[in-house]
Design a protein around this motif. Structure first.
Motif, PDB file in Angstrom:
ATOM      1  N   GLU A   1     -26.588  23.841  -3.537  1.00 29.82           N
ATOM      2  CA  GLU A   1     -25.973  23.034  -4.599  1.00 29.82           C
ATOM      3  C   GLU A   1     -25.678  23.890  -5.833  1.00 29.82           C
ATOM      4  N   LYS A   2     -26.585  24.796  -6.182  1.00 28.45           N
ATOM      5  CA  LYS A   2     -26.345  25.667  -7.331  1.00 28.45           C
ATOM      6  C   LYS A   2     -25.189  26.629  -7.064  1.00 28.45           C
ATOM      7  N   LEU A   3     -25.142  27.151  -5.853  1.00 28.97           N
ATOM      8  CA  LEU A   3     -24.038  28.042  -5.492  1.00 28.97           C
ATOM      9  C   LEU A   3     -22.692  27.300  -5.519  1.00 28.97           C
ATOM     10  N   ALA A   4     -22.715  26.046  -5.066  1.00 29.23           N
ATOM     11  CA  ALA A   4     -21.479  25.268  -5.068  1.00 29.23           C
ATOM     12  C   ALA A   4     -20.970  25.045  -6.485  1.00 29.23           C
ATOM     13  N   SER A   5     -21.875  24.844  -7.439  1.00 22.90           N
ATOM     14  CA  SER A   5     -21.459  24.623  -8.823  1.00 22.90           C
ATOM     15  C   SER A   5     -21.043  25.911  -9.517  1.00 22.90           C
ATOM     16  N   ALA A   6     -21.372  27.064  -8.945  1.00 23.05           N
ATOM     17  CA  ALA A   6     -21.072  28.337  -9.599  1.00 23.05           C
ATOM     18  C   ALA A   6     -19.720  28.909  -9.180  1.00 23.05           C
ATOM     19  N   PHE A   7     -19.136  28.416  -8.093  1.00 23.24           N
ATOM     20  CA  PHE A   7     -17.889  28.982  -7.596  1.00 23.24           C
ATOM     21  C   PHE A   7     -16.738  27.993  -7.787  1.00 23.24           C
ATOM     22  N   THR A   8     -15.559  28.423  -7.370  1.00 19.68           N
ATOM     23  CA  THR A   8     -14.370  27.561  -7.458  1.00 19.68           C
ATOM     24  C   THR A   8     -14.479  26.416  -6.454  1.00 19.68           C
ATOM     25  N   GLU A   9     -13.551  25.461  -6.583  1.00 21.78           N
ATOM     26  CA  GLU A   9     -13.602  24.276  -5.719  1.00 21.78           C
ATOM     27  C   GLU A   9     -13.400  24.641  -4.251  1.00 21.78           C
ATOM     28  N   GLU A  10     -12.507  25.607  -3.992  1.00 21.29           N
ATOM     29  CA  GLU A  10     -12.261  25.982  -2.604  1.00 21.29           C
ATOM     30  C   GLU A  10     -13.504  26.590  -1.964  1.00 21.29           C
ATOM     31  N   GLN A  11     -14.229  27.449  -2.710  1.00 20.92           N
ATOM     32  CA  GLN A  11     -15.442  28.045  -2.167  1.00 20.92           C
ATOM     33  C   GLN A  11     -16.606  27.058  -2.162  1.00 20.92           C
ATOM     34  N   ALA A  12     -16.585  26.104  -3.094  1.00 21.43           N
ATOM     35  CA  ALA A  12     -17.672  25.122  -3.157  1.00 21.43           C
ATOM     36  C   ALA A  12     -17.680  24.197  -1.956  1.00 21.43           C
ATOM     37  N   VAL A  13     -16.528  24.033  -1.311  1.00 25.51           N
ATOM     38  CA  VAL A  13     -16.467  23.151  -0.149  1.00 25.51           C
ATOM     39  C   VAL A  13     -17.409  23.635   0.956  1.00 25.51           C
ATOM     40  N   LEU A  14     -17.478  24.925   1.163  1.00 28.91           N
ATOM     41  CA  LEU A  14     -18.337  25.470   2.214  1.00 28.91           C
ATOM     42  C   LEU A  14     -19.811  25.192   1.932  1.00 28.91           C
ATOM     43  N   TYR A  15     -20.217  25.349   0.674  1.00 24.87           N
ATOM     44  CA  TYR A  15     -21.619  25.123   0.319  1.00 24.87           C
ATOM     45  C   TYR A  15     -21.972  23.636   0.380  1.00 24.87           C
ATOM     46  N   ASN A  16     -21.054  22.782  -0.056  1.00 23.45           N
ATOM     47  CA  ASN A  16     -21.303  21.335   0.035  1.00 23.45           C
ATOM     48  C   ASN A  16     -21.414  20.891   1.494  1.00 23.45           C
ATOM     49  N   GLN A  17     -20.641  21.532   2.336  1.00 20.64           N
ATOM     50  CA  GLN A  17     -20.731  21.208   3.755  1.00 20.64           C
ATOM     51  C   GLN A  17     -22.107  21.567   4.323  1.00 20.64           C
ATOM     52  N   ARG A  18     -22.654  22.681   3.876  1.00 16.71           N
ATOM     53  CA  ARG A  18     -24.000  23.062   4.313  1.00 16.71           C
ATOM     54  C   ARG A  18     -25.052  22.075   3.806  1.00 16.71           C
ATOM     55  N   VAL A  19     -24.838  21.545   2.603  1.00 10.63           N
ATOM     56  CA  VAL A  19     -25.766  20.555   2.057  1.00 10.63           C
ATOM     57  C   VAL A  19     -25.765  19.304   2.919  1.00 10.63           C
ATOM     58  N   GLU A  20     -24.557  18.872   3.361  1.00 15.13           N
ATOM     59  CA  GLU A  20     -24.471  17.691   4.208  1.00 15.13           C
ATOM     60  C   GLU A  20     -25.134  17.924   5.558  1.00 15.13           C
ATOM     61  N   GLU A  21     -25.054  19.140   6.061  1.00 14.03           N
ATOM     62  CA  GLU A  21     -25.683  19.432   7.345  1.00 14.03           C
ATOM     63  C   GLU A  21     -27.210  19.437   7.238  1.00 14.03           C
ATOM     64  N   ILE A  22     -27.735  19.803   6.088  1.00  7.75           N
ATOM     65  CA  ILE A  22     -29.188  19.877   5.914  1.00  7.75           C
ATOM     66  C   ILE A  22     -29.790  18.494   5.666  1.00  7.75           C
ATOM     67  N   SER A  23     -29.035  17.573   5.076  1.00  2.00           N
ATOM     68  CA  SER A  23     -29.575  16.264   4.678  1.00  2.00           C
ATOM     69  C   SER A  23     -30.214  15.507   5.840  1.00  2.00           C
ATOM     70  N   PRO A  24     -29.592  15.419   7.033  1.00  3.26           N
ATOM     71  CA  PRO A  24     -30.275  14.713   8.127  1.00  3.26           C
ATOM     72  C   PRO A  24     -31.612  15.346   8.509  1.00  3.26           C
ATOM     73  N   ASN A  25     -31.699  16.679   8.452  1.00  2.00           N
ATOM     74  CA  ASN A  25     -32.978  17.328   8.773  1.00  2.00           C
ATOM     75  C   ASN A  25     -34.066  16.924   7.788  1.00  2.00           C
ATOM     76  N   ILE A  26     -33.698  16.835   6.489  1.00  2.00           N
ATOM     77  CA  ILE A  26     -34.674  16.447   5.463  1.00  2.00           C
ATOM     78  C   ILE A  26     -35.168  15.020   5.711  1.00  2.00           C
ATOM     79  N   ARG A  27     -34.224  14.113   6.024  1.00  2.00           N
ATOM     80  CA  ARG A  27     -34.620  12.722   6.242  1.00  2.00           C
ATOM     81  C   ARG A  27     -35.467  12.587   7.514  1.00  2.00           C
ATOM     82  N   TYR A  28     -35.160  13.406   8.526  1.00  2.03           N
ATOM     83  CA  TYR A  28     -35.952  13.348   9.765  1.00  2.03           C
ATOM     84  C   TYR A  28     -37.380  13.833   9.511  1.00  2.03           C
ATOM     85  N   CYS A  29     -37.527  14.895   8.727  1.00  2.00           N
ATOM     86  CA  CYS A  29     -38.878  15.371   8.375  1.00  2.00           C
ATOM     87  C   CYS A  29     -39.625  14.318   7.558  1.00  2.00           C
TER      88      CYS A  29
END
Length: 431
Positions: free
Chosen positions: A24-52
């Motif tokens: 999330e910090k990396l996504a806020s530090a880069f441009t919108e085009e580069q932030a998309v990749l980091y936000n996508q990783r955040v969405e992929e991690i969220s189900p793992n957090i809820r499962y734990c």
């Protein structure tokens, strides 16, 4: 992920939370085009957090996991199998408390576990379909729901033994109703057919936008045609016919009327796209007749939909279709007139090729360059022979019917004087 694989839930959730914060910090530090990749990783991690969190003891996490799984149309990787097993286990626990279901005023017991699990997840599936953002996700959810429904129907069919099947179809003399198991089969079949109708309608909406909106032609990709929509609406109408034939609903007049109105709505849309296909081949008369038929179906729906507005609210808007048909009729009439002018121009050029002189085509405008040359074809020269009236012939047909006066007395005198003169001439006597 190593902690997750070893089922060390507390250590795994701490690592996942740190990872999520970093992304999330990396996504806020880069441009919108580069932030998309980091936000996508955040969405992929969220189900793992809820499962734990669920395995640690957070019971509310299961609902969020189910919504994440349904909205995404299914996850991939290690978490996918764990989620499927967890959701199945949770629904199985809930199914133990489910004993009956009510549909159209009749309550029937549900004793088959597979059917219980499907019915418990029905509302979640429908909610996920409504909230799906992409068409591909919706299509996957529809297919998943139809597959689960078919499995549930098969489980009910297995309970309908060959020797019981005949008895289930026969109406009970006392209650006048089919058996509970057969009625449950009808309910599941209704869910399957209704879901198939919704899926085909969703596909039709996407094709309809592509057909009605003018889009640049792409040779590499086949553009949708009205015939594709006609096929979808044919399938929908066939599903509606099957709904009317469900056992146990033969005397449900409200159900029959509701399906009849839905049939009219889809017939109107099918007729509309048949007219569109005729417009493409410039068959104006046929298209105009079909547009009138669409308006007829729409008027029938509006006149009979008083008590069924709630059940028809999820269907395509009939009023919007009426407005669109009236607009298309005006466009069709204009196109027909323009096409008539084009045909006249074609005929004009054909007449010039036939070397008709100017005197024979005064009523038709045509740009003929030969008229300003020395070989202008103005009239036929020399002129051709023309028939004229000949001199009349008179025949005296009345002479045969004329009665002349008698002339006998004059004929005798003439005869006498002629004989005396003859004798005197012989003997030399002259008077």
């Amino acid at each position: 992920m190593l902690r997750f694989e070893h089922q060390e839930w507390k250590a795994a959730i701490e690592a996942f939370n740190k990872c999520k914060t970093i992304y999330e910090k990396l996504a806020s530090a880069f441009t919108e085009e580069q932030a998309v990749l980091y936000n996508q990783r955040v969405e992929e991690i969220s189900p793992n957090i809820r499962y734990c969190a669920y395995n640690i003891g957070d019971q509310s996490a299961i609902n969020e996991l189910m919504q994440m799984r349904l909205r995404s149309g299914g996850t991939e990787g290690l978490l996918a199998e764990k989620l499927e097993a967890l959701i199945t286990q949770t629904r199985a626990k809930q199914a133990a408390t489910m004993s009956e279901v009510e549909w159209r005023g009749r309550t029937v017991p549900v004793k088959i576990d597979k059917v219980r699990i499907f019915l418990l997840g029905l509302a979640d599936n429908e909610s996920a379909i409504a909230q799906a953002e992409s068409e591909e996700t919706k299509e996957r959810l529809f297919e998943s729901m139809l597959s689960e429904c078919r499995d549930a129907i098969q489980a009910v069919r297995e309970e309908l033994k060959p020797d019981q099947k005949q008895r289930d179809y026969i109406l009970d003399g006392e209650s006048g109703k089919v058996s509970n198991l057969q009625y449950l089969h009808s309910y599941l079949t209704y869910i399957k057919l209704s879901t198939a109708i919704k899926r085909n309608e969703n596909m039709a909406k996407g094709l309809q936008k592509a057909v009605l909106q003018q889009q640049p032609e792409d040779d590499s990709k086949r553009s949708p045609r009205p015939q594709d929509l006609i096929r979808l609406y044919d399938i929908i109408l066939q599903n509606l016919v099957e709904l009317l034939q469900l056992p146990g609903l033969e005397e449900d007049r409200a159900f029959q009327k509701e399906i009849g109105l839905k049939t009219l709505v889809y017939k109107a849309y099918r007729c509309f796209f048949i007219a569109q296909s005729y417009v493409l081949v410039k068959k104006w008369s046929e298209a105009l007749v079909l547009y009138d038929r669409v308006l007829k179906y729409a008027d029938e729906v509006n006149s009979d939909a008083g008590a069924f507005k709630n059940s028809l609210k999820d269907l395509p808007d009939v009023q919007e279709l009426i407005t669109q048909v009236r607009s298309e009729k005006c466009s069709l009439q204009a196109a027909a007139i323009l096409d008539t002018n084009d045909s006249h121009q074609t005929e004009t050029s054909f007449q010039v090729k036939d070397n008709k002189p100017l005197v024979e085509r005064f009523e038709t405008f045509c740009l003929d360059p030969s008229l300003v040359t020395k070989q202008a074809n103005l009239v036929h020269f020399p002129p051709g022979f023309q028939p004229i009236p000949c001199k009349p012939l008179f025949f005296d047909l009345a002479l045969n019917h004329v009665a002349f006066p008698p002339l006998e007395d004059k004929l005798e005198q003439k005869t006498k004087s002629g004989l005396t003169g003859y004798i005197k001439g012989i003997f030399g006597f002259r008077s």
